[in-house]
Design a protein around this motif. Structure first.
Motif, short mmCIF file in Angstrom:
data_model
loop_
_atom_site.label_atom_id
_atom_site.label_comp_id
_atom_site.label_asym_id
_atom_site.label_seq_id
_atom_site.Cartn_x
_atom_site.Cartn_y
_atom_site.Cartn_z
N THR A 19 0.83 -1.21 0.00
CA THR A 19 0.00 0.00 0.00
C THR A 19 0.86 1.26 0.00
O THR A 19 0.58 2.22 -0.72
N LYS A 24 0.89 -3.15 -7.08
CA LYS A 24 -0.52 -3.48 -7.27
C LYS A 24 -0.69 -4.96 -7.63
O LYS A 24 -1.56 -5.66 -7.08
N GLU A 25 0.17 -5.44 -8.53
CA GLU A 25 0.11 -6.85 -8.94
C GLU A 25 0.50 -7.78 -7.80
O GLU A 25 -0.11 -8.82 -7.57
N LYS A 43 0.29 -7.20 -4.65
CA LYS A 43 -0.75 -7.19 -3.61
C LYS A 43 -1.88 -8.15 -3.97
O LYS A 43 -2.37 -8.91 -3.11
N LYS A 44 -2.27 -8.18 -5.24
CA LYS A 44 -3.31 -9.11 -5.68
C LYS A 44 -2.84 -10.55 -5.53
O LYS A 44 -3.57 -11.43 -5.08
N LYS A 45 -1.58 -10.79 -5.93
CA LYS A 45 -1.03 -12.14 -5.84
C LYS A 45 -0.92 -12.61 -4.39
O LYS A 45 -1.18 -13.76 -4.07
N ASP A 92 -2.87 -11.71 -1.91
CA ASP A 92 -4.21 -12.04 -1.43
C ASP A 92 -4.59 -13.47 -1.82
O ASP A 92 -5.14 -14.23 -1.00
N VAL A 93 -4.28 -13.85 -3.06
CA VAL A 93 -4.60 -15.20 -3.53
C VAL A 93 -3.76 -16.24 -2.79
O VAL A 93 -4.27 -17.26 -2.31
#
Length: 365
Positions: A16, A33-34, A36-38, A40-41
């Motif tokens: 963040t 950003k990428e 952070k998404k990865k 989460d998964v």
């Protein structure tokens, strides 16, 4: 990290911050950003794997049904060398050393070789030939207890079994899982016996002062942290505050208050004989303990011993407070509040002592 939630919070904060301090469409912003998404998964997948692994461990007949572990080993004991010229002071693991019969004094091999026949320690004397040779390789394992209802074995610490309360091993014992089943089946759960809690310990003026002051400062601090967490993780303030207060309330109690006398040793009296040094100092010893309710259990997190010498004491201890011992463990939730709370307890106690007329305070390191 002591919890996955704390780890997750810091990782998300890292990504963040990278996005906040780098403009959109820049390399750093897009990478963060990428990632952070990865994360989460991957984090959700990790939780599922851990749950599966935990279930498999608990089905192991040789493992504790509560923690899923077969053995719980305590931290190995630490021994320090009493040699005056010892280069290490701390006796290394898996090395030989020599120790007194009362286990109060120890010497590493190097310092043991330099000892004379009689050892003068100031307060006592020992003979070199009386020292016992040992190897610093001890391991201590947590003991087990069997539930009288389901007959399964669990670690005593996991099942909150207190051997001191059942020295003759005659009392019936029910594990937490069986107690939970009894509570579900009971028509009136209120009739089931409740274990004593920290709030049941008698209050004193000192404990009320400390608890009121610390609770106020902790509440202010938690509100500030919740606001920061809500902004950085893009969640609601209520959710952020709920996460930070998951550890439960903090309880402060004064558990002892005894009047004692400190006798001045002969060497001290001889050294300051020209100053008419007193032969003894009367004082009041108090022990202050901090509990936090974690998962329904009150856990001791911090202990503070103070010696109070009032106005009737001779100099140099007249109206003097000595904080002789303080110690803590790393189980505070959230962990980042640990140092803050302990600092506030010290500050609050010193303020209390000042209002009672004490004008000097010493913290023994």
């Amino acid at each position: 990290y002591h919890s996955l939630e704390d780890f997750k919070s810091d990782v998300i904060l890292t990504f963040t911050n990278a996005m906040n301090y780098n403009e959109e469409k820049t390399v750093v912003h897009e990478m963060a950003k990428e990632l952070k998404k990865k994360f989460d998964v991957d984090y959700k997948k990790l939780l599922k794997d851990l749950e599966k692994e935990d279930e498999e461990c608990r089905t192991n007949e040789r493992a504790c049904i509560l923690c899923g572990c077969e053995k719980l080993n305590f931290e190995p004991p630490v021994f320090f060398c009493n040699g005056l010229n010892c280069p290490t002071k701390r006796i290394r693991r898996n090395t030989h050393f020599h120790i007194s019969s009362d286990k109060q004094y120890a010497w590493c091999n190097q310092c043991y070789g330099e000892l004379q026949g009689e050892i003068d320690l100031g307060t006592t004397k020992l003979k070199k030939e009386d020292l016992n040779k040992r190897k610093n390789d001890e391991t201590h394992e947590e003991s087990w207890v069997q539930c009288d209802d389901c007959e399964r074995w669990i670690h005593q610490i996991c099942g909150l079994y207190n051997t001191r309360q059942d020295k003759e091993n005659k009392s019936a014992y029910s594990c937490p899982l069986c107690l939970l089943e009894k509570k579900k089946k009971s028509p009136d759960p209120a009739k089931l016996p409740l274990a004593p809690s920290a709030v049941d310990i008698p209050r004193t003026k000192l404990s009320d002062w400390l608890e009121k002051d610390v609770h106020k400062k902790v509440d202010e601090r938690l509100k500030k942290l919740a606001k920061e967490k809500a902004e950085t993780e893009n969640i609601s303030y209520d959710d952020a505050y709920k996460t930070l207060t998951s550890g439960g309330p903090v309880t402060i109690r004064q558990v002892t208050s005894t009047d004692r006398k400190l006798e001045v040793r002969e060497r001290m009296k001889a050294r300051y004989a020209h100053k008419n040094y007193p032969e003894e100092f009367p004082y009041r010893c108090k022990c202050i303990v901090v509990f936090q309710n974690i998962d329904g259990v009150d856990v001791v997190l911090f202990a503070l011993y103070v010696y109070e010498h009032d106005e009737n004491n001779p100099l140099p201890n007249k109206r003097t407070v000595y904080i002789s011992y303080l110690d803590s463990v790393h189980f505070m939730k959230p962990r980042k509040m640990r140092t803050f709370i302990y600092h506030e307890i010290l500050i609050s106690y010193l303020d209390y002592a000042r209002k009672r007329g004490f004008d000097k305070a010493f913290i023994w390191a």
